[in-house]
Design a protein around this motif. Structure first.
Motif, PDB file in Angstrom:
ATOM      1  N   LYS A  55       0.831  -1.195   0.000  1.00  9.89           N
ATOM      2  CA  LYS A  55       0.000   0.000   0.000  1.00  9.89           C
ATOM      3  C   LYS A  55       0.870   1.251   0.000  1.00  9.89           C
ATOM      4  CE  LYS A  55      -3.897  -2.131   2.438  1.00  9.89           C
ATOM      5  NZ  LYS A  55      -4.780  -2.075   3.637  1.00  9.89           N
ATOM      6  N   VAL A  56       0.324   2.325  -0.550  1.00  9.18           N
ATOM      7  CA  VAL A  56       1.064   3.585  -0.595  1.00  9.18           C
ATOM      8  C   VAL A  56       1.434   4.029   0.817  1.00  9.18           C
ATOM      9  CG1 VAL A  56       0.937   6.031  -1.222  1.00  9.18           C
ATOM     10  CG2 VAL A  56       0.013   4.293  -2.771  1.00  9.18           C
ATOM     11  N   SER A 109       3.120  12.367  -0.902  1.00 12.67           N
ATOM     12  CA  SER A 109       2.529  12.451  -2.236  1.00 12.67           C
ATOM     13  C   SER A 109       2.946  13.740  -2.942  1.00 12.67           C
ATOM     14  CB  SER A 109       1.008  12.371  -2.138  1.00 12.67           C
ATOM     15  OG  SER A 109       0.420  12.429  -3.418  1.00 12.67           O
ATOM     16  N   ARG A 138       0.951   3.589  -9.993  1.00  3.07           N
ATOM     17  CA  ARG A 138       0.285   2.296  -9.897  1.00  3.07           C
ATOM     18  C   ARG A 138      -0.597   2.029 -11.119  1.00  3.07           C
ATOM     19  NH1 ARG A 138       0.475   0.017  -4.641  1.00  3.07           N
ATOM     20  NH2 ARG A 138       2.682  -0.498  -4.563  1.00  3.07           N
ATOM     21  N   LYS A 139      -1.254   3.074 -11.626  1.00  3.71           N
ATOM     22  CA  LYS A 139      -2.125   2.901 -12.788  1.00  3.71           C
ATOM     23  C   LYS A 139      -1.315   2.622 -14.037  1.00  3.71           C
ATOM     24  CE  LYS A 139      -5.830   5.863 -11.005  1.00  3.71           C
ATOM     25  NZ  LYS A 139      -6.583   7.124 -11.210  1.00  3.71           N
ATOM     26  N   SER A 186      -0.300   7.292  -6.825  1.00  4.57           N
ATOM     27  CA  SER A 186      -1.419   6.517  -7.378  1.00  4.57           C
ATOM     28  C   SER A 186      -1.346   6.419  -8.892  1.00  4.57           C
ATOM     29  CB  SER A 186      -2.750   7.149  -6.952  1.00  4.57           C
ATOM     30  OG  SER A 186      -2.826   8.502  -7.379  1.00  4.57           O
ATOM     31  N   GLU A 187      -0.786   7.440  -9.553  1.00  2.00           N
ATOM     32  CA  GLU A 187      -0.660   7.412 -11.003  1.00  2.00           C
ATOM     33  C   GLU A 187       0.400   6.407 -11.447  1.00  2.00           C
ATOM     34  OE1 GLU A 187      -1.881  11.965 -12.230  1.00  2.00           O
ATOM     35  OE2 GLU A 187       0.145  11.612 -11.428  1.00  2.00           O
TER      36      GLU A 187
END
Length: 281
Positions: free
Chosen positions: A248-249, A265, A280-281, A277-278
């Motif tokens: 997890k972040v 972040s 991860r995408k 999060s980007e």
């Protein structure tokens, strides 16, 4: 994505490793498949006009730039840094990087672009500088020699020698021998304990140096302040963990020394151009 005006740059010499890369500025350039042995995508010598500018939002490999005339700015570590003749810059992969010419004369540079995987650590090491003094002539001549050979006789033995020289000149800058072993030991210790709440006072104590002496050494050998280099190491490790694990972040945030996910972040965004999060995408 690359934002650049091709009419603003004259690429006098480019050698690519793959004939399938047919972008406009590469289509008619010679190919040397031996470059791929060192994961080099292409090598180049560039003369950039004063209006030249480009941005890579997700650079797919380490890029080394060595300047032998004029001056320009590179986007690294979340800010713009000036590169002038007799200096080199090492830009890490998978972050937003940029270049723009400044001044009244063309910006003359040679570069080596690597193609690296997100699953392995890049050639940028804990002791790698972002900016530093560098004699560009050997690298410049080696790229010229490879281009001439690929455009003429194309002897595999000769091309191999030029390729080995080019990679060696990059590695000499990327993984330098540091005369002061205290600095080398310090950054290896920090890299093993990125979750520790490092301070400038503790860094200086661990290196057996005064804070001012440590600052001067880091500026000279790395192109960063000590605390900026700690941040660089943390962001590189965070990017690697985000790309290669399912942690997890919030877990990665703590592993690289941050207690506030929002602060992590924002810092990650500033240094890489992306939110965690980007990635991860």
């Amino acid at each position: 994505m690359i934002d650049a005006r091709e009419s603003d740059v004259t690429r006098s010499h480019v050698v690519r490793s793959d004939s399938h890369d047919n972008r406009d500025w590469l289509r008619d350039q010679p190919v040397c498949q031996l470059l791929s042995q060192h994961h080099i995508a292409h090598v180049e010598i560039i003369e950039a006009s004063t209006s030249f500018g480009m941005t890579r939002q997700d650079q797919s490999g380490t890029f080394m730039l060595a300047c032998f005339g004029g001056s320009g700015m590179v986007l690294a570590d979340g800010g713009w840094k000036k590169v002038k003749a007799g200096q080199a810059c090492l830009l890490p992969p998978f972050v937003t990087n940029g270049m723009k010419a400044i001044g009244s004369v063309p910006w003359l540079m040679c570069g080596v672009r690597y193609l690296e995987s997100r699953e392995v650590l890049p050639i940028v090491s804990p002791g790698s500088p972002v900016l530093g003094n560098y004699d560009p002539r050997p690298l410049h001549h080696a790229i010229q020699g490879l281009h001439a050979e690929c455009s003429g006789s194309s002897s595999p033995a000769v091309m191999h020698l030029w390729t080995e020289l080019i990679h060696s000149y990059v590695m000499r800058f990327a993984q330098p021998h540091q005369a002061d072993t205290r600095l080398w030991k310090l950054w290896n210790e920090v890299h093993k304990s990125l979750g520790h709440p490092w301070t400038l006072d503790e860094l200086a104590d661990r290196a057996f140096l005064s804070k001012e002496h440590l600052r001067k050494l880091c500026r000279r050998e790395l192109g960063r302040t000590p605390m900026q280099h700690v941040t660089f190491l943390r962001m590189q490790q965070a990017r690697h963990l985000l790309s290669t694990t399912d942690d997890k972040v919030e877990t990665i945030t703590r592993q690289v020394g941050y207690t506030n996910p929002h602060t992590f972040s924002n810092t990650f965004k500033q240094w890489t151009g992306w939110r965690p999060s980007e990635i991860r995408k």
